[in-house]
Design an enzyme around this catalytic site. Sequence first.
Site, PDB file in Angstrom:
ATOM      1  N   ASP A 137      -9.468   2.840 -25.328  1.00  0.00           N
ATOM      2  CA  ASP A 137      -9.636   2.683 -23.592  1.00  0.00           C
ATOM      3  C   ASP A 137      -9.593   3.854 -23.126  1.00  0.00           C
ATOM      4  O   ASP A 137      -8.624   4.879 -23.549  1.00  0.00           O
ATOM      5  CB  ASP A 137      -8.260   1.830 -23.191  1.00  0.00           C
ATOM      6  N   GLU A 142       1.167  -8.979   7.950  1.00  0.00           N
ATOM      7  CA  GLU A 142       1.251  -7.482   8.240  1.00  0.00           C
ATOM      8  C   GLU A 142       2.430  -6.880   7.455  1.00  0.00           C
ATOM      9  O   GLU A 142       2.626  -5.655   7.544  1.00  0.00           O
ATOM     10  CB  GLU A 142       1.681  -7.142   9.671  1.00  0.00           C
ATOM     11  N   PRO A 159       0.780  -1.191  -0.031  1.00  0.00           N
ATOM     12  CA  PRO A 159       0.011  -0.044  -0.113  1.00  0.00           C
ATOM     13  C   PRO A 159       0.883   1.396  -0.071  1.00  0.00           C
ATOM     14  O   PRO A 159       0.401   2.404  -0.232  1.00  0.00           O
ATOM     15  CB  PRO A 159      -0.965  -0.101   1.448  1.00  0.00           C
TER      16      PRO A 159
HETATM   17  C1  4G4 Z   1       2.954  -5.081   2.397  1.00  0.00           C
HETATM   18  C2  4G4 Z   1       2.749  -4.618   3.465  1.00  0.00           C
HETATM   19  C3  4G4 Z   1      -1.007  -4.098  -1.742  1.00  0.00           C
HETATM   20  C4  4G4 Z   1       1.733  -5.851   1.602  1.00  0.00           C
HETATM   21  C5  4G4 Z   1       1.677  -4.487   3.909  1.00  0.00           C
HETATM   22  C6  4G4 Z   1      -0.625  -5.044  -0.586  1.00  0.00           C
HETATM   23  C7  4G4 Z   1      -2.798  -3.508  -0.486  1.00  0.00           C
HETATM   24  C8  4G4 Z   1      -1.738  -3.101  -1.547  1.00  0.00           C
HETATM   25  C9  4G4 Z   1       0.826  -6.079   2.400  1.00  0.00           C
HETATM   26  C10 4G4 Z   1       0.523  -5.343   3.359  1.00  0.00           C
HETATM   27  C11 4G4 Z   1      -1.580  -5.391   0.365  1.00  0.00           C
HETATM   28  C12 4G4 Z   1      -2.368  -2.164  -2.909  1.00  0.00           C
HETATM   29  C13 4G4 Z   1      -1.003  -6.589   4.828  1.00  0.00           C
HETATM   30  C14 4G4 Z   1      -1.259  -4.374   4.574  1.00  0.00           C
HETATM   31  C15 4G4 Z   1      -0.305  -6.918   1.676  1.00  0.00           C
HETATM   32  N1  4G4 Z   1      -2.746  -4.394   0.313  1.00  0.00           N
HETATM   33  N2  4G4 Z   1      -3.208  -1.033  -2.447  1.00  0.00           N
HETATM   34  N3  4G4 Z   1      -1.472  -6.035   1.299  1.00  0.00           N
HETATM   35  N4  4G4 Z   1      -0.592  -5.446   4.207  1.00  0.00           N
HETATM   36  O1  4G4 Z   1      -1.616  -2.362  -3.581  1.00  0.00           O
END
Ligand code: 4G4
Length: 182
Positions: A105, A54, A27
């Site tokens: 697109d 996490e 994220p």
């Molecule tokens: C890395 C760090 C990508 C990966 C934390 C992965 C959303 C996205 C993750 C996490 C993800 C995105 C568990 C929060 C795996 N969530 N928005 N989750 N989490 O691309």
Amino acid sequence: MLLMVQPIVDCLKAIKTESSHVVLLTPQGETFTQKKARSFVHFDHLILICGHYEGFDERIRDYVDEEVSIGDFVLTGGEIAAMTISDALIRLLDGVITKQSHEDDSFENGLLEYPQYTRPIEYDGKRVPDVLLSGHHENIRKWRLKESLRKTYLKRPDLLEKKQLNAEEEHLLIEIQSENQK
Ligand code: 4G4
């Protein structure tokens, strides 16, 4: 619970080649866009690392080329983000869909797609716009451009700010703005 760095780096060492591009799905990454999709198709080998639980041990970041996010939301794992990116890339590969479809697109021209219709000509009192039935290609082209601009103006004004409009587009946008004031 976090993913450890050593198993992931071992895995990278086993599969990485000179042409690999390593992407971490998190994220915190740079947002994935159609522009990024177009840049990714040039890599011969893309490695998408999916975190779970996490996330990862921070030190993983030194072993990746970039971090990408598919949007501002949290998933339980990066797998669906990886599938999203794969799908966006696969449809850009030669032979998957026609070149014309890509050019039409949304986001390829920086505008949302114009409204499209199928049969019948009238459904529940709602008619397909006459211009589309006219067979007049130039009028149809202009109508579609104007409706693309209208949708973008109403739903995604942020996209219009980023786009350089040509004289025709500027003119159509002024028409749209005056129509919307009525
Ligand atoms: C890395 C760090 C990508 C990966 C934390 C992965 C959303 C996205 C993750 C996490 C993800 C995105 C568990 C929060 C795996 N969530 N928005 N989750 N989490 O691309």
